[in-house]
Every structure is written in structure tokens, then in C-alpha cells.
Design an enzyme around this catalytic site. Structure first.
Site, short mmCIF file in Angstrom:
data_model
loop_
_atom_site.label_atom_id
_atom_site.label_comp_id
_atom_site.label_asym_id
_atom_site.label_seq_id
_atom_site.Cartn_x
_atom_site.Cartn_y
_atom_site.Cartn_z
CG HIS A 1 60.74 94.06 29.01
ND1 HIS A 1 61.29 94.99 30.13
CD2 HIS A 1 61.14 92.88 29.20
CE1 HIS A 1 62.43 94.30 30.43
NE2 HIS A 1 62.41 93.22 30.06
NE ARG B 1 65.75 84.18 37.04
CZ ARG B 1 65.33 84.77 36.14
NH1 ARG B 1 64.97 85.99 36.49
NH2 ARG B 1 65.03 84.44 34.96
CB SER C 1 62.43 88.49 36.06
OG SER C 1 63.34 89.35 35.69
CE LYS D 1 62.79 93.23 35.09
NZ LYS D 1 63.92 92.70 34.95
N1 URA Z 1 64.99 89.92 31.13
C1 URA Z 1 64.60 89.94 32.58
O1 URA Z 1 64.19 91.35 32.75
N2 URA Z 1 64.39 89.11 33.51
C2 URA Z 1 64.77 88.01 33.06
O2 URA Z 1 64.48 87.00 33.73
C3 URA Z 1 65.27 87.58 31.51
C4 URA Z 1 65.12 88.79 30.88
#
Ligand code: URA
Length: 441
Positions: A82, A168, A183, A187
């Protein structure tokens, strides 16, 4: 528990208890806590921060706010990667197929562009026919057969992040370390892979502008990942300059194919190889040096390119694109941005480069915008390059000539030219693992 009291507590620098975070996230997802109260809480978190314990609680609560993927029906170690978001960041399209071609499975959920940063799903959808909405059965089948599948986040995966991120994005509360960490890691944990490699970007095009903030963010995310029983490491990579030369979806797919075919820009190739090596290392395929050699071999013998073509076909796309990138959509209009003075490119405002690409419709200004897959920018000059007055700095591509004026102005302002050649930059600054932070000088 009243949301008002929690906002007041955080505003004064207090620590939220586990039960309070739980009630807040559950109430928000259920629609019982209104956006205006959650916005106030997000702003309070931006100013007051969160302890490691609060950040971990928030992450786990978010991760369990919806479905959680169980990847156990796919045998073997599954690895995910990621990026915290960048401009011209197409490393997933290169590192993913490299790793899969070497037998390590990549079951990847990716996102769309956010703000000035691009998203893997938008890039892949620039390939004719490519489908990113896969049901679980098909997703698993492709990972088993090809070694890699990249899908959009399924409907009910981490709904808390979907709602929070949307808020946000419009309340100037994105660039907060605990909010970014929760965040991303919610995920990643919900997506179910055994190994997670994080690419934490730093510089003018990243959400974290300084190296120290990026190292702190990486440390927090690695701690959350390892605490949750995953093998998790991070590389801190440069985003003070766009990665590669192409910004925009079809243009980035084309540049990725050039790297997979043994060529392409050096910075993009190197960062992709290091990420791929890290993913292989996480999966226990040898030392970092051995893994780097394995990854480089998969580019040399084109096995990663073959895997990419197979993945495109498996996901309904035109696999011929991997050999003939000319099949990708082309914008009908092009405008060259010429230098108005001579000098060396001493600084690039990379966020402004991303915004210029959004103005061309390569990204979205509002979440309902439809993007143009062919639009974008090909840089001709980057940091450190010598430029003569009248030379081309970049080519803009769009389907509507009226979009050029503002994008050109924005891109022009992103370049700062100076008389002396600036110092060379690094592409990778540090590696963060559970053992600590290793800085590369
Ligand atoms: N990418 C994400 O998935 N969340 C964030 O808060 C910033 C970048």
C-alpha cells in the site's frame, strides 16, 4: 456516552477510552452521529493527536466496521502493498506482477485517486475492458490461477473509512498521522493478507511533507500491523518529485509496461524493484539482496510482463496492451509547456503537478467527477535537469483544449529553476520494520 463530551475531551487533549472509540465509530457508521459532530472530532484529533493505544483502537474498530476478507481458501503466503499516495506512483502495476511471477500471491484491494494523488483502480480501468469489480469467488480464482488480482474495495469493506475519508477530504483533516495510519491499516487488516509492505511517501507531493513525519507514520503503521499478527514493513520513498515521467491513467499504464519490458525511467524501476524485493522478503523468499536479484530477474526475462498480461486478460481486459501499449486511449489534444528561462530544475512542487493533472481530468475534483483515462502529463524535465529557454518542460494531454490554460499555469508554477545544478536526491530514505528504522544515507 454523548458525542459532544467526546469532542470536548479530545479538544482539551484528553485520551479517548476503547469503549468511547467503539461507540463513536459504531454510531457514525450507523448514521446516529452526524457529519458535523464527526468533523469537529476529526479536527480535534488533527490538533491534539492520538496516543498509540488510541490509534490502534481506532484502527481495529474501523477494520471490523464491515466485512473482513478471509483469504485462507487461497493456499500459501499472501502479500499486499500500500502506498500512502503520490503523483505518478504506479509501482503496484510493476511490483505486483513481479512478485506474482515469482510464485508469491498478491490478493490486492486498491483505491481510486484521492485529491492530487492517483489511484491504482483508475489506472487499471484505463485498460480497455479491465474490470475491477470482482466477486470474491472470481477474485480468489484469479489469484490462484494467475498469482495476482487487483480489485476495487468491495462494497462493505471498512465502511467506517469510506465515510470518514469522504468527510476528511472536505474538512482539511487528511494530513493527520493517526487518521492516515488508521485509515490505511484498517483497510489492510480487513483485506486479510499475511504480509503487508507499506510505501510511505515523503515530500511535496505526499500527505507527509517531511521525512521525520513519514518515519513516525511508518513506525505507527508497522506497529499496528505487527500487533495484529501480520508481517509488516515500510519503505520511506521520495515524493518530492513525481515518480517516473507520466502522470495520468493510460499514460502511467504505458510507462509501467515499459518498465516491465526492461526499460522505463530509472527512479520508477528502482523504487518498484525495492518494493517487490520487500514483498518477497516478507514472504520469506530470502535476504533483501537475494529478493532484489529475484525481482530484477523477473524484469529481465519478462516473466513479470507476461504475468501482467495474464492478469489483464483474467480481469476481462485487452491483454494485447502489454505488448502493444498503443492500444491504450490517446488524448486528441496536446499542449507543450515551454520554459520561459534557462537553468536547472531545482524544485518541483509535486502536489501542484498532481493538481495540474486533475485539472486536465486525469483525476477528480469532486467524488462524482468522471475521469478521462487518456488525460494527463508527460514530464520532459525533472529535478536536476538542465533546461534551456524555449525547451519543453512537459506535454499536457486532454480531450478538451479549454482545460489547458489553467493546467499549464499550475504546472508552470510547480517548476523552480535556478542557475546551479541542485544536489542529487535519494529515491529511498529508510526502511521501517519491527526491529526499528534503518536510514539510508
Ligand atoms: N490513503 C488512505 O487510504 N488514507 C489516508 O488517510 C491517506 C492516504
Amino acid at each position: 456516552m454523548r458525542m459532544y463530551d467526546l469532542i470536548e475531551k479530545k479538544k482539551r487533549g484528553g485520551t479517548l477510552e476503547k469503549e468511547e472509540i467503539r461507540a463513536m465509530i459504531r454510531g457514525f457508521v450507523a448514521g446516529e452521529i452526524p457529519d458535523y459532530q464527526m468533523s469537529a472530532m476529526l479536527m480535534a484529533i488533527c490538533f491534539q493527536g492520538m496516543s498509540d493505544e488510541e490509534t490502534t483502537c481506532l484502527t481495529l474498530e474501523m477494520a471490523h466496521s464491515g466485512d473482513v476478507m478471509d483469504l485462507s481458501p487461497i493456499e500459501g503466503f499472501k502479500v499486499d502493498k500500500h502506498s500512502t499516495g503520490g503523483v505518478g506512483d504506479k509501482t503496484t502495476l510493476i511490483a505486483g506482477p513481479i512478485v506474482a511471477s515469482l510464485g508469491v500471491r498478491v490478493a490486492k484491494m486498491s483505491g481510486r485517486g484521492l485529491g492530487h494523488t492517483g489511484g491504482t483502480i483508475d489506472k487499471l480501468e484505463a485498460i480497455p475492458g479491465f474490470q475491477t469489480a470482482l466477486d470474491t469467488e472470481r477474485f480468489f480464482e484469479i489469484v490462484r490461477r494467475v498469482g495476482i488480482a487487483v480489485a476495487g474495495q468491495s462494497g462493505n469493506l471498512v465502511p467506517a473509512d469510506k465515510k470518514l475519508y469522504a468527510l476528511r477530504d472536505v474538512t482539511a483533516t487528511v494530513d493527520s498521522i493517526p487518521l492516515i495510519a488508521s485509515s490505511i491499516m484498517s483497510k489492510k487488516l480487513a483485506a486479510g493478507s499475511d504480509g503487508i509492505v507499506l510505501d510511505v511517501k515523503t515530500g511535496s507531493g505526499a500527505f507527509m511533507k517531511t521525512l521525520e513525519d513519514s518515519v513516525t507514520l511508518a513506525g505507527k503503521m508497522v506497529a499496528i500491523g505487527t500487533g495484529a499478527g501480520r508481517v509488516c514493513t515500510a519503505l520511506i520513498t521520495d515524493m518530492d518529485v513525481p515518480l517516473g515521467y507520466a502522470i495520468g491513467n493510460a499514460l502511467e499504464v504505458e510507462e509501467s509496461i515499459r518498465v516491465l519490458d526492461g526499460g522505463g525511467p530509472e527512479d520508477l524501476r528502482e523504487v518498484s524493484l525495492r518494493l517487490a524485493a520487500e514483498m518477497l522478503h516478507t514472504a520469506g523468499r530470502g535476504s533483501e539482496t537475494q529478493c532484489y536479484e529475484l525481482a530484477a530477474g523477473a524484469l529481465r526475462d519478462r516473466s513479470a510482463l507476461r504475468t501482467f498480461a495474464e492478469m489483464i486478460r483474467a480481469q476481462g481486459g485487452d491483454g494485447r496492451v502489454a505488448k502493444e501499449p498503443d492500444r491504450l486511449a490517446k488524448a486528441p489534444f496536446c499542449r507543450e509547456v515551454k520554459a520561459e528561462e534557462s537553468g536547472y530544475v531545482a524544485h518541483m512542487d509535486t502536489e501542484a503537478c498532481g493538481i495540474a493533472s486533475v485539472l486536465l481530468k486525469a483525476g477528480r475534483s469532486t467524488k462524482d467527477d468522471v475521469i478521462d483515462p487518456a488525460a494527463g502529463i508527460v514530464l520532459k524535465k525533472k529535478y536536476g535537469d538542465a533546461v534551456a529557454k524555449g525547451e519543453t518542460l512537459a506535454c499536457l494531454y486532454a480531450s478538451d483544449e479549454a482545460l489547458f490554460a489553467q493546467a499549464e499555469q499550475t504546472l508552470r508554477r510547480a517548476y523552480r529553476l535556478e542557475p546551479a545544478r541542485p544536489a542529487a536526491r535519494r529515491w529511498i530514505y529508510a526502511r521501517v520494520s519491527r526491529e526499528g528504522t534503518q536510514r539510508f544515507e
